[in-house]
Every structure is written in structure tokens, then in C-alpha cells.
Design an enzyme around this catalytic site. Structure first.
Site, PDB file in Angstrom:
ATOM      1  N   PRO A   1       0.841  -1.205   0.000  1.00 61.40           N
ATOM      2  CA  PRO A   1       0.000   0.000   0.000  1.00 61.40           C
ATOM      3  C   PRO A   1       0.873   1.252   0.000  1.00 61.40           C
ATOM      4  O   PRO A   1       1.859   1.312   0.727  1.00 61.40           O
ATOM      5  CB  PRO A   1      -0.790  -0.102   1.310  1.00 61.40           C
ATOM      6  CG  PRO A   1      -0.616  -1.491   1.798  1.00 61.40           C
ATOM      7  CD  PRO A   1       0.653  -2.015   1.204  1.00 61.40           C
ATOM      8  N   GLU A   2       0.517   2.213  -0.845  1.00 61.20           N
ATOM      9  CA  GLU A   2       1.259   3.466  -0.917  1.00 61.20           C
ATOM     10  C   GLU A   2       0.373   4.586  -0.376  1.00 61.20           C
ATOM     11  O   GLU A   2      -0.701   4.323   0.150  1.00 61.20           O
ATOM     12  CB  GLU A   2       1.688   3.722  -2.370  1.00 61.20           C
ATOM     13  CG  GLU A   2       2.529   2.572  -2.934  1.00 61.20           C
ATOM     14  CD  GLU A   2       2.935   2.771  -4.389  1.00 61.20           C
ATOM     15  OE1 GLU A   2       2.993   3.920  -4.861  1.00 61.20           O
ATOM     16  OE2 GLU A   2       3.184   1.751  -5.067  1.00 61.20           O
TER      17      GLU A   2
ATOM     18  N   LYS B   1       3.630   6.106   4.891  1.00 59.90           N
ATOM     19  CA  LYS B   1       2.760   4.937   4.760  1.00 59.90           C
ATOM     20  C   LYS B   1       2.315   4.425   6.129  1.00 59.90           C
ATOM     21  O   LYS B   1       1.867   3.285   6.249  1.00 59.90           O
ATOM     22  CB  LYS B   1       3.499   3.845   3.985  1.00 59.90           C
ATOM     23  CG  LYS B   1       3.936   4.292   2.582  1.00 59.90           C
ATOM     24  CD  LYS B   1       4.775   3.226   1.898  1.00 59.90           C
ATOM     25  CE  LYS B   1       5.351   3.736   0.581  1.00 59.90           C
ATOM     26  NZ  LYS B   1       6.284   2.772  -0.012  1.00 59.90           N
TER      27      LYS B   1
ATOM     28  N   ARG C   1      13.542  -3.068  -8.505  1.00 56.17           N
ATOM     29  CA  ARG C   1      12.089  -2.938  -8.625  1.00 56.17           C
ATOM     30  C   ARG C   1      11.658  -3.022 -10.083  1.00 56.17           C
ATOM     31  O   ARG C   1      12.271  -2.415 -10.956  1.00 56.17           O
ATOM     32  CB  ARG C   1      11.613  -1.584  -8.053  1.00 56.17           C
ATOM     33  CG  ARG C   1      12.143  -1.251  -6.675  1.00 56.17           C
ATOM     34  CD  ARG C   1      11.664  -2.214  -5.610  1.00 56.17           C
ATOM     35  NE  ARG C   1      10.221  -2.257  -5.522  1.00 56.17           N
ATOM     36  CZ  ARG C   1       9.495  -1.426  -4.772  1.00 56.17           C
ATOM     37  NH1 ARG C   1      10.075  -0.484  -4.062  1.00 56.17           N
ATOM     38  NH2 ARG C   1       8.188  -1.548  -4.725  1.00 56.17           N
TER      39      ARG C   1
END
Ligand SMILES: [Zn+2]
Length: 247
Positions: free
Chosen positions: A2-3, A36, A237
Site C-alpha cells: 500500500p502506498e 505509509k 524494482r
């Protein structure tokens, strides 16, 4: 993971439901987000802090699942589930949340910074060879942006994720700023992006995933120019971009 938009969505739903209620003897006076993390601020100055990491969910008033690691019971009967299938997330009670090292190490909030201050962040960079995508992912540089939104912001700004920060022109930085604002606000409005197992506190999926232009669109035609979206690995990433539209 989750960002910012996902955590902000959860935070807003929890705040609506839980502010003013008591957890044990402590009353929740506000619920905030920083980066976050989510903070339940109590009337005695302490806070219950959550970090959802990769796969955590905070779900209100639903039956526990096999991934429920903790159930919080409030004085009015409300229930909050802390679910985590991979056990990387955490929560803890902190006496003085402002002093937390996880808070002190964070850069500014992207939705609370002016264009001028955002541009200044770039001027002060000394590690100028760092690539723009890597920089956006750095929580010390700016808080709350992760892999999904970094890819989407750079696509919208027409900037290649591979560009060294030192090569960015003033106008490109301004573009990155305005697309950051636009995309994060829109994503919050849509309840975030459901990739992996993200759910809102109401147990619903986020609808911004339907608006993704490049993230996990490898090989599909670019939304603007039809060229196939490319995936590379950058700093460990997966990174998605249009090799034609993003320079
Ligand atoms: Zn394109």
C-alpha cells in the site's frame, strides 16, 4: 505494498468511524497518516502506530480471517482487524510519536509541499547521478510514493525512469510535481489501487488500478502512442514505462 493513496483511504475511513471512541482506557482524539504509517492519537499524547508494509489490511467490523493477527475492540463494540498474510507489517504503542525514528527519517508529504519547495528538493540533491525513479521511491526524499505511483507519475510527466536527476530540466521537475499532485489525489478519490491483496478498511477494492497506464502493463500498447510498454528492473524494482513517450 500500500502506498500513500491506499493508506490515506484507509486512514480516512478509520477516522470517520473511530475518532472519539475508546481503546481500553484511552480515547482516540485523531487519526493521522504520515508516509505509509497510520497513527491513532490518544488523549494522553501516546499513539497506536501501524505500518501495513506489503500485505497488511486494516478492516472494520468484519469477521476475522485466517490472516487476522490482532483484533482491536473499541468501547462501542466496533472491531478493527489487523490482517497480514506475510507478517511484515507492524503496530506498536508509542509514547511520543513525533520522536519516532521512522517519522524523523521521512521526507515531506507530496500533497503538502508547494511547487517551489518541491523544485528546491531537487536543487539540493548532491547524489545527482541517482535515477529519477529511484529518487521518487526514496522515503527520505519524499514520503509515501512507491512503485505503482512512481511509474504512473513518470509516465504522465513524460519522463523516463532512467533519467539521472542531474539531467532534469526545470520544466520537467515542475511536470513531475503537478502529475504527482494530480495522480495521488485522483487515486485517493478512487480508494487506491488494488494490486496484491489491498482492501480499504471497508473491505472493498480500490478502483484506481483500472486507471493505471503503465504499471504492470508490460507488452500492452501505450495509452498515448500504441508502442508496447516496457518492463525493466531498476534498483531491484519492476519498472514500467513507454520507451517512446518517456524521454
Ligand atoms: Zn507511448
Amino acid at each position: 505494498m500500500p502506498e500513500l493513496p491506499e493508506v490515506e483511504t484507509i486512514k480516512r475511513q478509520l477516522a470517520k468511524e473511530l475518532v472519539g471512541k475508546k481503546l481500553g482506557k484511552k480515547k482516540i482524539i485523531s487519526i493521522d497518516r504520515r508516509g505509509k504509517m497510520i497513527f491513532f492519537n490518544f488523549d494522553d499524547g501516546s499513539a497506536l502506530v501501524f505500518h501495513l508494509k506489503l500485505t497488511c489490511q486494516l478492516i472494520l467490523n468484519q469477521p476475522p480471517s485466517r490472516f487476522t493477527r490482532k483484533v482491536f475492540n473499541f468501547d462501542d463494540g466496533s472491531i478493527l482487524l489487523f490482517n497480514d498474510s506475510r507478517r511484515f507489517g507492524w503496530y506498536k504503542i508509542v509514547k511520543n510519536p513525533v520522536e519516532m525514528k521512522e517519522v524523523k527519517g521521512l521526507g515531506p508529504e507530496p500533497l503538502n509541499i508547494s511547487q517551489k519547495d518541491f523544485c528546491r528538493l531537487f536543487k539540493n540533491r548532491n547524489k545527482r547521478k541517482i535515477k529519477i525513479k529511484t529518487l521518487l521511491l526514496s522515503q527520505k526524499f519524499i514520503a509515501g510514493i512507491g512503485n505503482i505511483y512512481a511509474d504512473e507519475i513518470l509516465f504522465a510527466a513524460g519522463v523516463s525512469p532512467l533519467r539521472p536527476v542531474s539531467s532534469l530540466r526545470e520544466q520537467e521537475i515542475k511536470n513531475i510535481y503537478s502529475q504527482t499532485q494530480k495522480i495521488l489525489l485522483k487515486a485517493i478519490d478512487k480508494g487506491g489501487s488494488s494490486v496484491e491483496n489491498y482492501l480499504t478498511a471497508k473491505g472493498e477494492k480500490g478502483k484506481y488500478s483500472q486507471l493505471h497506464k503503465v504499471y504492470q502493463k508490460t507488452g500492452l500498447p501505450c495509452w498515448k502512442c500504441q508502442a508496447p510498454i516496457k518492463r525493466i528492473v531498476l534498483g531491484g524494482r519492476g519498472t514500467h514505462f513507454c520507451p517512446v513517450c518517456q524521454n
